[in-house]
Design a protein around this motif. Structure first.
Motif, short mmCIF file in Angstrom:
data_model
loop_
_atom_site.label_atom_id
_atom_site.label_comp_id
_atom_site.label_asym_id
_atom_site.label_seq_id
_atom_site.Cartn_x
_atom_site.Cartn_y
_atom_site.Cartn_z
N ARG A 95 0.56 -0.96 -0.09
CA ARG A 95 0.00 0.01 0.04
C ARG A 95 0.90 1.34 -0.09
NH1 ARG A 95 -3.32 3.17 3.53
NH2 ARG A 95 -2.60 1.97 5.52
N LEU A 96 0.55 2.15 -0.94
CA LEU A 96 1.58 3.26 -1.18
C LEU A 96 0.73 4.60 -1.15
CD1 LEU A 96 2.95 1.80 -4.52
CD2 LEU A 96 3.89 1.52 -2.29
N GLU A 97 1.34 5.56 -0.55
CA GLU A 97 0.88 6.88 -0.45
C GLU A 97 1.86 7.72 -0.95
OE1 GLU A 97 -1.93 8.04 0.61
OE2 GLU A 97 -2.74 6.26 1.53
N PRO A 98 1.36 8.77 -1.54
CA PRO A 98 2.08 9.89 -2.33
C PRO A 98 3.13 10.59 -1.32
CG PRO A 98 -0.01 10.71 -2.66
CD PRO A 98 -0.09 9.29 -1.90
N VAL A 99 4.45 10.81 -1.75
CA VAL A 99 5.24 11.63 -0.87
C VAL A 99 4.80 13.28 -1.10
CG1 VAL A 99 7.62 12.38 -0.69
CG2 VAL A 99 6.87 10.06 -1.04
N ALA A 100 4.70 13.83 -2.32
CA ALA A 100 4.05 15.00 -2.23
C ALA A 100 2.59 14.89 -3.13
CB ALA A 100 5.07 15.51 -3.13
N ASP A 101 2.69 15.48 -4.32
CA ASP A 101 1.42 15.38 -5.24
C ASP A 101 1.26 14.10 -5.79
OD1 ASP A 101 1.13 18.05 -4.82
OD2 ASP A 101 2.29 18.76 -6.62
N ALA A 102 -0.05 13.63 -5.68
CA ALA A 102 -0.48 12.30 -6.07
C ALA A 102 -0.53 12.30 -7.61
CB ALA A 102 -1.71 11.74 -5.85
#
Length: 268
Positions: A24-31
């Motif tokens: 499961r991944l989340e954007p570090v900055a803008d998605a």
């Protein structure tokens, strides 16, 4: 869509089988832009390269989930990724399942092995709108019980019928044994009034789609996800060519009416 990898951080890691992991991944900055069920991303493992991976979940936060099997250097590197590590993502690419075309119809989803992962967002969307679709059926096949992914989640799906079968049972297996097509006779649907969505190994796709047609489902109401060697994901390199199709651009999801004559050509 971007041609440069955008950094995403691993926020959760769930082993599925001995060689398969869901990240499961989340954007570090803008998605990146919104991914539709069935579309894929190019997932970059820094220092190793990148591979195409279909999305197995799309979060409202812009996060993604990818289910990866370790079959090469890049996929093995991704399977080894730990929480807080960063990977690169390009996308979204390709065509989706277009579940909205099946609104008002019965639905049968047929998955082989890790092919369940790209179908998961479609299944969850259909189950979230029970008034929009008819009876939802999910048929799952795997080589062995140890190759089944998401077993606990699958057991909780409230479908009209969910069937699971394996080719080779172990001593603890109490379920069905045989081909996934053997489960079609138990599905709660009228094939002539339903849509089919199929993902898995190519022989399984061919057998399932042909069986659905034999039971009365029109070929243009069967959507299949195809796989070839994708490199650029933008339709320029030609590695993923299947006859007149470039699967990174014209696929990976196409109607069986279009796919059947191509998959009938030996070694195409």
């Amino acid at each position: 869509m971007t041609n440069l990898p955008v950094p995403y951080r691993v926020v959760a890691r769930r082993p599925e089988t001995a060689d398969t992991v869901t990240l499961r991944l989340e954007p570090v900055a803008d998605a990146l832009g919104d991914f539709a069920p069935g579309q894929f991303a190019m997932v970059h493992c820094f220092g190793r390269g990148e591979i195409p991976v279909s999305v197995s979940s799309v979060q409202s936060t812009g996060g993604l989930a990818h289910t990866v099997r370790a079959v090469g250097a890049v996929s093995a590197g991704l399977c080894e990724a730990r929480t807080a590590e960063v990977v690169g993502i390009r996308g979204p690419f390709g065509t989706g399942w277009e579940l909205e075309r099946a609104r008002g119809w019965d639905v049968v989803v047929v998955a082989g092995g890790i092919g369940l992962a790209p179908l998961r967002p479609l299944i969850l969307r259909a189950l979230a709108e029970p008034e929009a679709y008819g009876r939802v059926n999910v048929l799952i096949g795997a080589r062995t019980p140890a190759d089944l992914i998401g077993r606990e989640e699958v057991a909780g799906w409230r479908t009209a019928y969910t069937g699971v079968t394996v080719d080779r049972p172990d001593e603890d297996w109490r379920g069905d044994v045989g081909l996934v097509t053997d489960l079609l006779g138990r599905a709660h649907l009228t094939p002539s009034d339903a849509w089919g969505f199929v993902c898995g190994p190519e022989p399984m796709i061919r057998a399932t789609a042909r069986e659905l047609v034999a039971r009365g489902m029109p070929p243009d109401r069967i959507r299949v996800s195809l796989e070839r060697n994708m490199r650029c994901a933008t339709g320029h390199c030609g590695h993923c060519q299947l006859g007149p199709l470039l699967l990174c651009r014209d696929g990976p999801v196409v109607d069986w009416q279009r796919a059947e004559p191509l998959l009938s050509v030996r070694e195409l």
